[in-house]
Design a protein around this motif. Structure first.
Motif, PDB file in Angstrom:
ATOM      1  N   VAL A 110       0.971   4.922   6.295  1.00 32.76           N
ATOM      2  CA  VAL A 110       1.636   5.230   5.024  1.00 32.76           C
ATOM      3  C   VAL A 110       1.512   6.743   4.818  1.00 32.76           C
ATOM      4  N   ALA A 111       2.619   7.446   5.022  1.00 32.86           N
ATOM      5  CA  ALA A 111       2.579   8.909   5.041  1.00 32.86           C
ATOM      6  C   ALA A 111       2.522   9.512   3.643  1.00 32.86           C
ATOM      7  N   ASN A 112       3.054   8.813   2.662  1.00 31.70           N
ATOM      8  CA  ASN A 112       3.113   9.365   1.309  1.00 31.70           C
ATOM      9  C   ASN A 112       1.966   8.800   0.475  1.00 31.70           C
ATOM     10  N   ARG A 113       1.050   9.659   0.052  1.00 41.08           N
ATOM     11  CA  ARG A 113      -0.135   9.219  -0.676  1.00 41.08           C
ATOM     12  C   ARG A 113       0.195   8.739  -2.088  1.00 41.08           C
ATOM     13  N   GLN A 114       1.441   8.974  -2.542  1.00 38.41           N
ATOM     14  CA  GLN A 114       1.863   8.458  -3.845  1.00 38.41           C
ATOM     15  C   GLN A 114       2.340   7.008  -3.756  1.00 38.41           C
ATOM     16  N   SER A 115       2.394   6.458  -2.566  1.00 39.17           N
ATOM     17  CA  SER A 115       2.786   5.058  -2.420  1.00 39.17           C
ATOM     18  C   SER A 115       1.738   4.152  -3.044  1.00 39.17           C
ATOM     19  N   VAL A 116       2.163   2.936  -3.381  1.00 42.40           N
ATOM     20  CA  VAL A 116       1.281   1.974  -4.046  1.00 42.40           C
ATOM     21  C   VAL A 116       1.352   0.641  -3.309  1.00 42.40           C
ATOM     22  N   MET A 117       0.207   0.154  -2.874  1.00 45.66           N
ATOM     23  CA  MET A 117       0.104  -1.165  -2.270  1.00 45.66           C
ATOM     24  C   MET A 117      -0.413  -2.137  -3.323  1.00 45.66           C
ATOM     25  N   THR A 118       0.161  -3.342  -3.397  1.00 38.79           N
ATOM     26  CA  THR A 118      -0.118  -4.233  -4.520  1.00 38.79           C
ATOM     27  C   THR A 118      -0.613  -5.612  -4.051  1.00 38.79           C
ATOM     28  N   PRO A 119      -1.789  -5.714  -3.455  1.00 35.43           N
ATOM     29  CA  PRO A 119      -2.250  -7.003  -2.939  1.00 35.43           C
ATOM     30  C   PRO A 119      -2.906  -7.888  -3.989  1.00 35.43           C
ATOM     31  N   HIS A 120      -2.725  -9.205  -3.820  1.00 33.54           N
ATOM     32  CA  HIS A 120      -3.641 -10.140  -4.468  1.00 33.54           C
ATOM     33  C   HIS A 120      -4.810 -10.358  -3.507  1.00 33.54           C
ATOM     34  N   GLU A 121      -5.771 -11.192  -3.880  1.00 30.20           N
ATOM     35  CA  GLU A 121      -6.998 -11.277  -3.091  1.00 30.20           C
ATOM     36  C   GLU A 121      -6.752 -11.739  -1.658  1.00 30.20           C
ATOM     37  N   GLY A 122      -5.885 -12.719  -1.479  1.00 36.81           N
ATOM     38  CA  GLY A 122      -5.629 -13.215  -0.128  1.00 36.81           C
ATOM     39  C   GLY A 122      -5.030 -12.139   0.763  1.00 36.81           C
ATOM     40  N   GLU A 123      -4.101 -11.370   0.223  1.00 37.98           N
ATOM     41  CA  GLU A 123      -3.488 -10.293   1.009  1.00 37.98           C
ATOM     42  C   GLU A 123      -4.491  -9.190   1.316  1.00 37.98           C
ATOM     43  N   LEU A 124      -5.346  -8.866   0.340  1.00 35.59           N
ATOM     44  CA  LEU A 124      -6.335  -7.824   0.578  1.00 35.59           C
ATOM     45  C   LEU A 124      -7.360  -8.281   1.608  1.00 35.59           C
ATOM     46  N   ARG A 125      -7.684  -9.551   1.576  1.00 44.15           N
ATOM     47  CA  ARG A 125      -8.646 -10.095   2.538  1.00 44.15           C
ATOM     48  C   ARG A 125      -8.094  -9.962   3.958  1.00 44.15           C
ATOM     49  N   ARG A 126      -6.802 -10.135   4.130  1.00 42.34           N
ATOM     50  CA  ARG A 126      -6.206  -9.956   5.455  1.00 42.34           C
ATOM     51  C   ARG A 126      -6.201  -8.479   5.856  1.00 42.34           C
ATOM     52  N   PHE A 127      -6.058  -7.589   4.871  1.00 44.95           N
ATOM     53  CA  PHE A 127      -5.952  -6.164   5.168  1.00 44.95           C
ATOM     54  C   PHE A 127      -7.310  -5.550   5.519  1.00 44.95           C
ATOM     55  N   ILE A 128      -8.365  -5.960   4.804  1.00 42.20           N
ATOM     56  CA  ILE A 128      -9.708  -5.419   5.069  1.00 42.20           C
ATOM     57  C   ILE A 128     -10.712  -6.567   5.193  1.00 42.20           C
ATOM     58  N   PRO A 129     -10.547  -7.447   6.171  1.00 46.19           N
ATOM     59  CA  PRO A 129     -11.440  -8.617   6.263  1.00 46.19           C
ATOM     60  C   PRO A 129     -12.902  -8.228   6.428  1.00 46.19           C
TER      61      PRO A 129
END
Length: 283
Positions: A151-170
């Motif tokens: 993600v090149a633009n630091r102004q971007s926003v990622m919007t996970p719920h818990e299940g999605e975040l768990r997959r991203f940073i298990p």
């Protein structure tokens, strides 16, 4: 709550925030940016339309839904002020997206988990624009088998719920249950703002101390637990990014206004109602 969660400041709307959401009488639609929502396949475009409606209501000057040619009728039958921008086939996606000159992109709501949709996400990331990265796009970013561009633009926003975040940073979930720590670690990994959804929504960014946007003062916030609610939130964020808001501010404001729309409507809320409550909230 953990001690760190107890110590994290809670976001509060100020007069400056309300003023920043207004529009100038001297302005025109192009001044308020072009928000683009990437739609999923034919028959799965409802999420994109909800996000687009949210972006339009929160003040983006122009909003477009980008879709495959076979989905035009589906979108055009239900959209008026929101433009429908079809591309002929997957090989034309990046050129098409570039040509319509968005100021911010929303990608993920019902995007699909095919290899083609993952390629589209990778192509969108190469543009370096502010993005709201939601739903299926987060799942794609979590797939280590075929890494995507950062993600090149630091102004971007990622919007996970818990299940999605768990997959991203298990690996982080094995170390802690602190939601603030989880959001911070995700923001460090993603290189952008992370809005970790929940009754106490945690917002963290590489350049900001974490903030909590709490639903506790809103009696009817629980009605946001309904299909499509998160898509509208993604649209709110994208509309604010298109208007030029800092990613962290866009996330905080969108989460707060999302709760306030639920409070304004009350019991029986469905996703379609959320954008329609925003004028009342802003007044």
């Amino acid at each position: 709550m953990t001690p760190l969660e107890d110590q994290t400041p809670v976001f509060e709307m100020t007069d400056v925030h309300w003023q920043s959401l207004g529009k100038s009488g001297a302005g025109h639609k192009h001044r308020y940016g072009h928000a683009v929502v990437v739609s999923g396949p034919f028959g799965q475009g409802g999420a994109a339309r909800l996000a687009a409606r949210g972006a339009l209501r929160i003040g983006a000057g122009l909003v477009s839904v980008v879709c495959r040619a076979d989905a035009v009728a589906e979108h055009a039958a239900q959209l008026n002020a929101i433009m429908v921008k079809p591309y002929a086939d997957d090989t034309d996606f990046l050129d098409h997206l570039t040509a319509i000159k968005p100021q911010a992109i929303c990608i993920g709501p019902n995007l699909g988990l095919s290899s083609a949709s993952k390629t589209q996400l990778g192509q969108a990331l190469t543009l370096g624009l502010p993005m709201c990265i939601d739903a299926d796009a987060i799942t794609h970013l979590s797939d280590r088998s075929e890494p995507l561009p950062e993600v090149a633009n630091r102004q971007s926003v990622m919007t996970p719920h818990e299940g999605e975040l768990r997959r991203f940073i298990p690996e982080v979930f094995t170390e802690t249950s602190c939601r603030v720590t989880l959001a911070r670690r995700a923001a460090d990994k993603a290189g952008c703002v992370v809005l970790f959804k929940g009754p106490d929504t945690v917002i963290a960014g590489p350049d900001h101390a974490p903030m909590i946007v709490s639903s506790k003062t809103f009696q009817h916030a629980s009605w946001l637990a309904t299909a499509g609610s998160g898509d509208v939130l993604a649209g709110f964020i994208t509309g604010l990014l298109a208007r030029g808001f800092d990613g962290f501010d866009a996330a905080c404001l969108a989460a707060e206004l999302h709760f306030r729309c639920a409070e304004a409507f009350g019991p029986g809320l469905i996703a379609e109602d959320i954008p329609e409550m925003l004028p009342k909230v802003l007044r």
